[in-house]
Design an enzyme around this catalytic site. Sequence first.
Site, PDB file in Angstrom:
ATOM      1  N   ARG A   1       0.883  -1.179   0.000  1.00  0.00           N
ATOM      2  CA  ARG A   1       0.000   0.000   0.000  1.00  0.00           C
ATOM      3  C   ARG A   1       0.914   1.221   0.000  1.00  0.00           C
ATOM      4  NH1 ARG A   1      -5.450   1.306   3.327  1.00  0.00           N
ATOM      5  NH2 ARG A   1      -6.130  -0.193   1.765  1.00  0.00           N
TER       6      ARG A   1
ATOM      7  N   HIS B   1      -7.217   0.964  -6.448  1.00  0.00           N
ATOM      8  CA  HIS B   1      -7.446   0.100  -5.275  1.00  0.00           C
ATOM      9  C   HIS B   1      -8.101  -1.189  -5.785  1.00  0.00           C
ATOM     10  CE1 HIS B   1      -7.849  -1.205  -1.298  1.00  0.00           C
ATOM     11  NE2 HIS B   1      -8.722  -0.357  -0.805  1.00  0.00           N
TER      12      HIS B   1
ATOM     13  N   GLN C   1     -10.050  -3.810  -3.529  1.00  0.00           N
ATOM     14  CA  GLN C   1     -11.356  -3.316  -3.085  1.00  0.00           C
ATOM     15  C   GLN C   1     -12.430  -3.652  -4.117  1.00  0.00           C
ATOM     16  OE1 GLN C   1     -12.286  -1.497  -0.168  1.00  0.00           O
ATOM     17  NE2 GLN C   1     -14.276  -2.078  -1.014  1.00  0.00           N
TER      18      GLN C   1
ATOM     19  N   ASP D   1     -17.089   7.281  -1.509  1.00  0.00           N
ATOM     20  CA  ASP D   1     -15.838   7.148  -0.758  1.00  0.00           C
ATOM     21  C   ASP D   1     -15.541   8.528  -0.157  1.00  0.00           C
ATOM     22  OD1 ASP D   1     -13.365   6.354   0.235  1.00  0.00           O
ATOM     23  OD2 ASP D   1     -12.339   6.406  -1.712  1.00  0.00           O
TER      24      ASP D   1
ATOM     25  N   CYS E   1     -16.356   1.869   0.355  1.00  0.00           N
ATOM     26  CA  CYS E   1     -15.184   1.031   0.648  1.00  0.00           C
ATOM     27  C   CYS E   1     -14.789   1.078   2.122  1.00  0.00           C
ATOM     28  CB  CYS E   1     -14.012   1.450  -0.230  1.00  0.00           C
ATOM     29  SG  CYS E   1     -13.569   3.177  -0.030  1.00  0.00           S
TER      30      CYS E   1
ATOM     31  N   ARG F   1     -13.927  -8.533   1.298  1.00  0.00           N
ATOM     32  CA  ARG F   1     -12.498  -8.307   1.090  1.00  0.00           C
ATOM     33  C   ARG F   1     -11.729  -9.595   1.386  1.00  0.00           C
ATOM     34  NH1 ARG F   1     -10.500  -3.184   1.348  1.00  0.00           N
ATOM     35  NH2 ARG F   1      -8.705  -4.208   0.392  1.00  0.00           N
TER      36      ARG F   1
END
Length: 305
Positions: A102, A129, A132, A223, A263, A291
């Site tokens: 990340r 991402h 996700q 988001d 998310c 996830r």
Amino acid sequence: MKQLQGRDILGIADLSSEELHSLLKFAQQLKKGAVKPKCDRVLGLLFYKASTRTRVSFSVAMYHLGGQVIDLNPKVTQVGRGEPIEDTARILDRYLDILAIRTFAQKDLETFAEYADIPIINALSDLEHPCQILADLLTMQECFGSLAGKTLTYVGDGNNVAHSLLLGGALAGVNVRVATPESYQPDSAIVEKAKQLATQGSEIVITDDPIAAVTGAQVVYTDVWASMGQEDSAATRIPLFQPYQVNDELMSHADSDAIVLHCLPAHRGEEITDSIMEGKQSRVWDQAENRLHAQKALLACLLGY
Ligand code: CP
Ligand code: NVA
């Protein structure tokens, strides 16, 4: 090498000459694959940004697969002191079987991938991402039975999550509409790529009109308005993004059985109201659970299980 069990090795001379030779021989056998320990797959987590869901779901997924996880916290590894990625990648490649990173710049992930042969997974960058979106699509599939032809509307900032939704939606045959303030639209190269990937006929729409965008949508997604690394501009964004809040009024324009995804983490009262987060259309907890399942599948495939 039973005699080493439980011993402290604080210096090389804690080993006898014979033990040292035996240890080197064993290391050679391990390297050749002549000896296989029971759980020999190791996932590294190198996270330069905070994470709850991604970190925990990746770890649990790897444990469920019988593997191990190492947290390569940049604050306690040399990467945080500026060791070049080119060097770090070649070293980690020798130890790990797979590495989830990340970070900020997509370029850094590319450099890791160039210098390490093991699979490198983007666990979120400023650009994308992808993990996700695997969970998001899994959640949609569970809710609707199929993906093709469904319409997902993303409202808010044209950020990493929006980018991966555009690309992932296009690949899955999902119509993706993205509604943002004009100066916060998604990256034009990503939009172009999504249109090219939309070979199953999905429609890609970029607009600044949130109401038109959610009209008839089966999924409304949002988001945070300021992503990690953009905290300084958070206050100036709030008034601009207000018309893009997912609230009861905006949801009244979507399909009556539309679901709401986020998310997470969410800023309740900013991009989404508390009543929508906790309301009957919200699927955010299932989405977060997914996830784990999506990433377990990804790990298993990448590791050749
Ligand atoms: N959605 C998501 O990636 O959450 P974390 O930042 O907690 O990993
Ligand atoms: N866009 C958000 C996603 C967090 C999971 C961020 O990058 O901070």
